[in-house]
Write a protein that holds these residues in place. Structure first.
Motif, PDB file in Angstrom:
ATOM      1  N   GLU A 294      12.203  11.692 -15.315  1.00  0.00           N
ATOM      2  CA  GLU A 294      12.570  12.096 -13.957  1.00  0.00           C
ATOM      3  C   GLU A 294      13.744  13.070 -13.991  1.00  0.00           C
ATOM      4  OE1 GLU A 294      10.861   7.998 -11.959  1.00  0.00           O
ATOM      5  OE2 GLU A 294      13.027   8.224 -12.257  1.00  0.00           O
ATOM      6  N   ALA A 295      14.739  12.758 -14.835  1.00  0.00           N
ATOM      7  CA  ALA A 295      15.913  13.632 -14.928  1.00  0.00           C
ATOM      8  C   ALA A 295      15.545  14.987 -15.551  1.00  0.00           C
ATOM      9  CB  ALA A 295      17.015  12.945 -15.729  1.00  0.00           C
ATOM     10  N   MET A 296      14.663  14.977 -16.538  1.00  0.00           N
ATOM     11  CA  MET A 296      14.260  16.254 -17.154  1.00  0.00           C
ATOM     12  C   MET A 296      13.511  17.109 -16.141  1.00  0.00           C
ATOM     13  SD  MET A 296      13.311  15.519 -21.168  1.00  0.00           S
ATOM     14  CE  MET A 296      12.237  14.100 -21.000  1.00  0.00           C
ATOM     15  N   ILE A 297      12.646  16.448 -15.364  1.00  0.00           N
ATOM     16  CA  ILE A 297      11.890  17.194 -14.350  1.00  0.00           C
ATOM     17  C   ILE A 297      12.838  17.729 -13.275  1.00  0.00           C
ATOM     18  CG2 ILE A 297      10.118  16.946 -12.544  1.00  0.00           C
ATOM     19  CD1 ILE A 297       8.706  14.961 -14.569  1.00  0.00           C
ATOM     20  N   ALA A 298      13.867  16.957 -12.935  1.00  0.00           N
ATOM     21  CA  ALA A 298      14.854  17.405 -11.940  1.00  0.00           C
ATOM     22  C   ALA A 298      15.829  18.434 -12.530  1.00  0.00           C
ATOM     23  CB  ALA A 298      15.627  16.202 -11.412  1.00  0.00           C
ATOM     24  N   GLY A 299      15.800  18.593 -13.852  1.00  0.00           N
ATOM     25  CA  GLY A 299      16.653  19.592 -14.498  1.00  0.00           C
ATOM     26  C   GLY A 299      18.038  19.097 -14.893  1.00  0.00           C
ATOM     27  N   THR A 300      18.303  17.808 -14.696  1.00  0.00           N
ATOM     28  CA  THR A 300      19.655  17.314 -14.992  1.00  0.00           C
ATOM     29  C   THR A 300      19.807  16.800 -16.427  1.00  0.00           C
ATOM     30  OG1 THR A 300      19.002  15.209 -14.022  1.00  0.00           O
ATOM     31  CG2 THR A 300      20.267  16.707 -12.627  1.00  0.00           C
ATOM     32  N   MET A 301      18.664  16.601 -17.100  1.00  0.00           N
ATOM     33  CA  MET A 301      18.730  16.178 -18.498  1.00  0.00           C
ATOM     34  C   MET A 301      17.864  17.154 -19.276  1.00  0.00           C
ATOM     35  SD  MET A 301      18.259  12.306 -19.744  1.00  0.00           S
ATOM     36  CE  MET A 301      18.083  11.933 -21.471  1.00  0.00           C
ATOM     37  N   ASN A 302      18.166  17.387 -20.554  1.00  0.00           N
ATOM     38  CA  ASN A 302      17.441  18.439 -21.255  1.00  0.00           C
ATOM     39  C   ASN A 302      16.386  17.943 -22.231  1.00  0.00           C
ATOM     40  OD1 ASN A 302      20.362  19.327 -20.579  1.00  0.00           O
ATOM     41  ND2 ASN A 302      19.093  21.172 -20.533  1.00  0.00           N
ATOM     42  N   ALA A 303      16.672  16.894 -22.965  1.00  0.00           N
ATOM     43  CA  ALA A 303      15.696  16.444 -23.955  1.00  0.00           C
ATOM     44  C   ALA A 303      15.825  14.956 -24.192  1.00  0.00           C
ATOM     45  CB  ALA A 303      15.913  17.182 -25.274  1.00  0.00           C
ATOM     46  N   SER A 304      14.712  14.346 -24.618  1.00  0.00           N
ATOM     47  CA  SER A 304      14.766  12.950 -25.023  1.00  0.00           C
ATOM     48  C   SER A 304      13.887  12.751 -26.249  1.00  0.00           C
ATOM     49  CB  SER A 304      14.332  12.029 -23.888  1.00  0.00           C
ATOM     50  OG  SER A 304      14.521  10.691 -24.318  1.00  0.00           O
ATOM     51  N   ILE A 305      14.458  12.095 -27.211  1.00  0.00           N
ATOM     52  CA  ILE A 305      13.780  11.818 -28.483  1.00  0.00           C
ATOM     53  C   ILE A 305      13.096  10.471 -28.310  1.00  0.00           C
ATOM     54  CG2 ILE A 305      14.223  11.396 -30.952  1.00  0.00           C
ATOM     55  CD1 ILE A 305      14.970  14.302 -29.824  1.00  0.00           C
ATOM     56  N   GLU A 306      11.787  10.454 -28.472  1.00  0.00           N
ATOM     57  CA  GLU A 306      11.073   9.200 -28.198  1.00  0.00           C
ATOM     58  C   GLU A 306      11.361   8.115 -29.238  1.00  0.00           C
ATOM     59  OE1 GLU A 306       6.690   7.789 -26.779  1.00  0.00           O
ATOM     60  OE2 GLU A 306       6.750   9.224 -28.411  1.00  0.00           O
ATOM     61  N   CYS A 307      11.550   6.903 -28.708  1.00  0.00           N
ATOM     62  CA  CYS A 307      11.658   5.709 -29.545  1.00  0.00           C
ATOM     63  C   CYS A 307      10.764   4.708 -28.836  1.00  0.00           C
ATOM     64  CB  CYS A 307      13.106   5.226 -29.554  1.00  0.00           C
ATOM     65  SG  CYS A 307      13.342   3.657 -30.396  1.00  0.00           S
ATOM     66  N   SER A 308       9.656   4.317 -29.451  1.00  0.00           N
ATOM     67  CA  SER A 308       8.698   3.526 -28.680  1.00  0.00           C
ATOM     68  C   SER A 308       9.083   2.053 -28.553  1.00  0.00           C
ATOM     69  CB  SER A 308       7.306   3.624 -29.304  1.00  0.00           C
ATOM     70  OG  SER A 308       6.447   2.780 -28.564  1.00  0.00           O
ATOM     71  N   PRO A 309       9.125   1.535 -27.318  1.00  0.00           N
ATOM     72  CA  PRO A 309       9.371   0.106 -27.111  1.00  0.00           C
ATOM     73  C   PRO A 309       8.079  -0.706 -27.053  1.00  0.00           C
ATOM     74  CG  PRO A 309       9.453   1.237 -25.002  1.00  0.00           C
ATOM     75  CD  PRO A 309       9.078   2.279 -26.036  1.00  0.00           C
ATOM     76  N   LEU A 310       6.941  -0.040 -27.196  1.00  0.00           N
ATOM     77  CA  LEU A 310       5.657  -0.733 -27.003  1.00  0.00           C
ATOM     78  C   LEU A 310       5.245  -1.442 -28.293  1.00  0.00           C
ATOM     79  CD1 LEU A 310       3.910   2.135 -25.013  1.00  0.00           C
ATOM     80  CD2 LEU A 310       5.244   0.206 -24.121  1.00  0.00           C
ATOM     81  N   LEU A 311       6.079  -2.371 -28.712  1.00  0.00           N
ATOM     82  CA  LEU A 311       5.913  -2.983 -30.022  1.00  0.00           C
ATOM     83  C   LEU A 311       5.105  -4.286 -29.983  1.00  0.00           C
ATOM     84  CD1 LEU A 311       9.602  -2.425 -31.230  1.00  0.00           C
ATOM     85  CD2 LEU A 311       7.620  -0.989 -31.686  1.00  0.00           C
ATOM     86  N   GLY A 312       4.866  -4.804 -28.766  1.00  0.00           N
ATOM     87  CA  GLY A 312       4.209  -6.109 -28.623  1.00  0.00           C
ATOM     88  C   GLY A 312       2.917  -6.260 -29.422  1.00  0.00           C
ATOM     89  N   PRO A 313       1.948  -5.347 -29.233  1.00  0.00           N
ATOM     90  CA  PRO A 313       0.684  -5.524 -29.945  1.00  0.00           C
ATOM     91  C   PRO A 313       0.843  -5.602 -31.466  1.00  0.00           C
ATOM     92  CG  PRO A 313       0.451  -3.886 -28.210  1.00  0.00           C
ATOM     93  CD  PRO A 313       1.915  -4.230 -28.279  1.00  0.00           C
ATOM     94  N   GLN A 314       1.731  -4.742 -32.015  1.00  0.00           N
ATOM     95  CA  GLN A 314       1.926  -4.785 -33.475  1.00  0.00           C
ATOM     96  C   GLN A 314       2.584  -6.093 -33.914  1.00  0.00           C
ATOM     97  OE1 GLN A 314       3.945  -0.993 -33.277  1.00  0.00           O
ATOM     98  NE2 GLN A 314       2.854  -0.319 -35.103  1.00  0.00           N
ATOM     99  N   VAL A 315       3.486  -6.615 -33.064  1.00  0.00           N
ATOM    100  CA  VAL A 315       4.151  -7.877 -33.410  1.00  0.00           C
ATOM    101  C   VAL A 315       3.106  -9.002 -33.491  1.00  0.00           C
ATOM    102  CG1 VAL A 315       5.812  -9.635 -32.639  1.00  0.00           C
ATOM    103  CG2 VAL A 315       6.363  -7.209 -32.379  1.00  0.00           C
ATOM    104  N   MET A 316       2.230  -9.069 -32.483  1.00  0.00           N
ATOM    105  CA  MET A 316       1.240 -10.164 -32.445  1.00  0.00           C
ATOM    106  C   MET A 316       0.228 -10.029 -33.581  1.00  0.00           C
ATOM    107  SD  MET A 316       2.666 -11.639 -30.028  1.00  0.00           S
ATOM    108  CE  MET A 316       4.042 -10.961 -29.100  1.00  0.00           C
TER     109      MET A 316
END
Ligand code: GYE
Length: 353
Positions: A294-316
């Motif tokens: 949202e901030a990048m689209i609004a122009g207030t933030m420039n970049a974000s390096i992805e770190c995936s939190p979707l770890l549930g399936p791999q944990v199970m």
């Protein structure tokens, strides 16, 4: 008074160990891939960021999906609560324990208690000190990689590298005509692998000694002038940035935040100090959560390096393999990308967190 305190403490431990729900009532049936229903004790750090909430949701949804009886405990950011929860899981004789170490140190005793009890452990998201998450020598009891069965999560150091690379490639174009770019850094929770890895990786790519908080990179173009922890929260990110703006507000060209939440908090502090976030000060975060898009689209933030939190399936999936005595990778690494204002709007609709 002492007795009352002891009772209260016992109650908090019990409720901490059972807080969060997420399928702890056995609803019958068997776990996918097993001939019985398995019980997993899960010690989560807390709910400090958007990332953490997404991670918790992923774990709880995946446990349902696999029909695993999940005992979910929220440590409210305190290691002692995690140790108590894990001890409770051992006493309850759960089949397997998954946990995210809030900080890197202080895990040897409890993990050895799990080993002695014959309960395998999965380390999720953050790692422990001394672990390189490669196959350890099975005879070396002092190798931390022998204290848990598998690690599932990102390479934090690489995330620091990626943030620095994005900065080197983009900041001179966004702020042309400067000979030195001055960087302020908001660190994550001190002593967590997410903080130490990102701190080191960022410096390594710039050629700044990994042990120094401030310093100039090897080509002389990038200088870290401020570095302090904001504990991975929006509120503290804002607070620390307010102090940065007071002391060095006119000088700062780049903000590197160890997570998006702190970067988002800092946006407000920058605006309140009368500078334009995303234009006067380039903001780079890590996680790639919704708020950052949202901030990048609004122009207030420039970049974000992805770190995936979707770890549930791999944990199970890993838990079921371990309990079926099938081989598992020591380190299951997450797949990730980098995002900025050039692709944020296009990618946003397909984001899951
Ligand atoms: O980046 C931050 C969170 O450990 C990777 O913890 C995780 C970090 C994440 O609070 O937002």
């Amino acid at each position: 008074m002492k007795k009352l305190l002891a009772v209260l403490l016992a109650l908090t431990v019990v409720s901490a160990a059972f807080a969060g729900g997420g399928g702890q009532q056995s609803s019958g049936g068997v776990t996918k891939g097993m001939d019985r229903k398995i019980v997993m004790g899960y010690s989560q750090i807390g709910a400090e960021s958007e990332w953490r909430t997404a991670c918790t949701n992923s774990v709880q949804a995946a446990a349902k999906e696999w029909n695993i009886d999940l005992r979910f405990s929220d440590a409210q950011q305190k290691q002692e609560n995690q140790l108590q929860a894990i001890r409770t899981f051992i006493r309850q004789k759960v089949d397997i324990i998954a946990f995210t170490p809030v900080v890197e140190t202080g895990w040897e005793a409890i993990l050895k208690e799990c080993l002695d009890a014959g309960i395998p452990t999965i380390c999720v998201d953050r790692s422990i000190q001394g672990s390189d998450r490669k196959a350890p020598n099975p005879n070396d009891k002092n190798d931390p990689d022998n204290w848990f069965t598998a690690f599932i999560g990102s390479d934090m150091e690489q995330e620091g590298n990626r943030a620095a690379k994005w900065m080197i490639a983009n900041v001179p174009k966004l702020l042309p005509g400067k000979s030195v770019y001055k960087i302020a850094e908001l660190q994550g929770t001190v002593g967590s692998s997410a903080m130490t890895g990102r701190f080191k990786g960022f410096r390594d790519t710039l050629g700044i000694p990994a042990a120094s908080a401030t310093g100039t990179g090897s080509d002389g173009k990038f200088q870290i002038i401020l570095s302090q922890t904001g504990d991975f929260t929006r509120a503290q990110g804002k607070q620390v940035m307010e102090a940065f703006m007071k002391s060095n507000g006119k000088e700062i060209d780049v903000l590197f935040a160890h997570n998006d939440d702190m970067g988002i908090g800092a946006i407000q502090a920058i605006q309140e100090a009368g500078r334009v976030p995303g234009k006067d000060i380039i903001i780079i975060g890590i996680d790639a959560v919704k708020g950052a898009f949202e901030a990048m689209i609004a122009g207030t933030m420039n970049a974000s390096i992805e770190c995936s939190p979707l770890l549930g399936p791999q944990v199970m999936e890993t838990a079921v393999k371990i309990l079926n005595k099938q081989p598992v990778e020591k380190w299951v690494v997450s797949n990730e990308s980098d995002f900025d204002q050039t692709n944020a709007a296009a990618v946003f609709p397909s984001r899951q967190y």
